[in-house]
Design an enzyme around this catalytic site. Structure first.
Site, PDB file in Angstrom:
ATOM      1  N   ASN A 279      -3.023   5.900  -5.337  1.00 33.76           N
ATOM      2  CA  ASN A 279      -2.821   4.722  -4.510  1.00 33.76           C
ATOM      3  C   ASN A 279      -3.599   3.620  -5.198  1.00 33.76           C
ATOM      4  OD1 ASN A 279      -3.719   2.705  -2.742  1.00 33.76           O
ATOM      5  ND2 ASN A 279      -3.802   4.029  -0.961  1.00 33.76           N
TER       6      ASN A 279
ATOM      7  N   MET B 283       0.822  -1.209   0.000  1.00 30.66           N
ATOM      8  CA  MET B 283       0.000   0.000   0.000  1.00 30.66           C
ATOM      9  C   MET B 283       0.853   1.255   0.000  1.00 30.66           C
ATOM     10  SD  MET B 283      -3.539  -0.355   1.258  1.00 30.66           S
ATOM     11  CE  MET B 283      -3.560   0.910   2.529  1.00 30.66           C
ATOM     12  N   CYS B 284       0.663   2.070  -1.005  1.00 31.49           N
ATOM     13  CA  CYS B 284       1.136   3.433  -0.893  1.00 31.49           C
ATOM     14  C   CYS B 284       0.164   4.158   0.019  1.00 31.49           C
ATOM     15  CB  CYS B 284       1.135   4.133  -2.244  1.00 31.49           C
ATOM     16  SG  CYS B 284       2.265   3.390  -3.411  1.00 31.49           S
ATOM     17  N   GLU B 285       0.515   5.361   0.429  1.00 33.08           N
ATOM     18  CA  GLU B 285      -0.453   6.144   1.202  1.00 33.08           C
ATOM     19  C   GLU B 285      -0.542   7.551   0.645  1.00 33.08           C
ATOM     20  OE1 GLU B 285      -1.266   5.742   5.210  1.00 33.08           O
ATOM     21  OE2 GLU B 285      -0.473   3.713   5.385  1.00 33.08           O
TER      22      GLU B 285
ATOM     23  N   CYS C 294       1.227  -0.106  -5.050  1.00 29.24           N
ATOM     24  CA  CYS C 294       0.604   0.912  -4.207  1.00 29.24           C
ATOM     25  C   CYS C 294      -0.886   0.683  -4.071  1.00 29.24           C
ATOM     26  CB  CYS C 294       0.813   2.274  -4.814  1.00 29.24           C
ATOM     27  SG  CYS C 294       2.383   2.465  -5.624  1.00 29.24           S
TER      28      CYS C 294
END
Lengths: 279, 279
Positions: free
Chosen positions: B108, B1-3, B278
């Site tokens: 994301n 996971m991107c944020e 992401c």
């Protein structure tokens, strides 16, 4: 006078030494207190720092001067405003994407009342410099192919630069990260450092460096600036109308155009006309 | 996971508190160690900071967290890479100029193999996220007028976002400095702070703030993030397919689209498929 600083190198090199010298002119040893900006290429990416504060006292400039950012191509500008307010959107260098590359531009000069021709690139701020950049980018997009040779590129950029320099003062640095194009309408100088490397002292602040201890024998690093930044090295001063296309620290094409002294030049250097623009 | 982290406010506000919380997730309390970037609008200008280093240990992130940059709109992103190498050109947020404004985008999610339709905007790096941004910008340029109303804008952006979310995971933040568009395909949350202001504590690091001492009674500041950043405030969690268009800290348009759970979502959360992108 705004001031320009560019770097072209055959190996990622930090700009700390030259940047430190230039930034003193941003409100300390020079009057260019209306903002500054710098673009460092890393591959096809670009690190950008912009600040409308005087760079001699800018917290961000102080930080950037110490950052170990290494780049093969960099463009820096310190601004003395006339056309356009002092704000972030008027702070050079300007950037636009073309053909999947980030093109970066900084201008020293003034072309009063310049308006770009129709095209997709538009100015965000309200300087003549950004209008010039957008005009140039529109022309390049419309008239060059993405796989243009360096010779074709130079021919187009020189013709455009000459047409601008006929309308006012146009010293510029332009890059797409692969090459660095430089055009001198009134003032520009360069130096190429290669082995055997020696020491150098900045003009604007008591800082010296021994490049021999910071380089490898194969390194070639060229610095292009409005005025020489060191007092103990021999800089090549561009002639009026002279242009050079740099790549990996070397000149890969160069020439000289007939550029007349423009009326605006006299007006701009007259103290009566202060505050003058970036010339 | 991107944020993702976005801010929309009715008065120039610093992002230091939220930025400090988010950056801990970039290699310390979270795995998003593959670079980070932030864009702060100041008028029509944008301050950009990008770094492919983990933001939890980035020298530039540490510096930016203490900078008193005040902005009405900001977009920040921390990256966990899958598609595209870890380098500067793949680091969000991405920017392009359209109609004399700087548009900023962060994503994301993951849409494997996505290729943009024909248009003038091209990706500089090699992420699906930048391809999505260029596709979106090409579509907006071709199908909207520069004086489009917020309603027309929302209609176009929602239809595009929905079409992307049908192909993969698409949570996004997009702004032109005037408004902030947010779309939730899987995960997004927001909070609007207004008088009476109270205290708040970050989840990711022991930092507390009393907004009452830092604000005026008329201030409205909204924060949009992938996951709530504080543990003592009530965040609104977006539903799947929900979108909000923010301006000056307030929601000016919102709605919810039918977005199916995409096969890729399951694949991406599976530990077998690490390193994931992401999402």
């Amino acid at each position: 006078m705004c001031e320009l600083l560019g770097m072209s190198a055959n190996t990622p090199t930090d700009l700390c030494f030259s940047f430190t010298g230039l930034t003193r002119r941003g409100g300390e040893t020079g009057p260019h207190k209306d903002g500054w900006g710098v673009a460092f290429y890393e591959g096809k990416g670009v690190r950008l720092f912009h600040d409308p504060e005087p760079c001699a006292t800018s917290q961000i400039a102080e930080f950037v001067a110490k950052l170990p950012i290494k780049s093969k191509t960099a463009i820096c500008h310190i601004r003395q405003a006339n056309v356009g307010n002092i704000n972030l959107s008027n702070t050079h260098p300007f950037t636009r994407e073309l053909w999947g590359r980030c093109w970066v531009f900084a201008h020293n000069g003034q072309i009063p009342g310049f308006t770009r021709r129709t095209g997709i690139y538009e100015a965000i701020g309200d300087t003549d410099s950004e209008e010039l950049f957008c005009d140039l980018m529109n022309h390049v997009r419309q008239n060059l192919q993405r796989d243009a040779t360096a010779e074709q590129l130079a021919t187009t950029l020189v013709a455009l630069s000459k047409s601008y320099a006929e309308q006012g003062v146009f010293n510029c640095l332009l890059s797409n990260g692969d090459w660095l194009f430089t055009f001198c309408s009134t003032k520009l100088a360069s130096i190429t450092r290669r082995a055997p490397f020696g020491p150098a002292c900045l003009k604007d602040v008591e800082v010296a460096v021994d490049f021999a201890s910071e380089t490898n024998p194969k390194d070639v690093v060229s610095i292009i600036a409005t005025e020489p930044l060191t007092h103990d090295e021999e800089w090549d001063v561009y002639e009026r109308g002279e242009w050079k296309l740099w790549q990996s620290g070397e000149v890969i094409a160069q020439g000289k155009e007939d550029v007349p002294v423009h009326k605006a030049e006299h007006e701009m250097v007259s103290p009566k006309n202060m505050p003058r623009d970036c010339a």
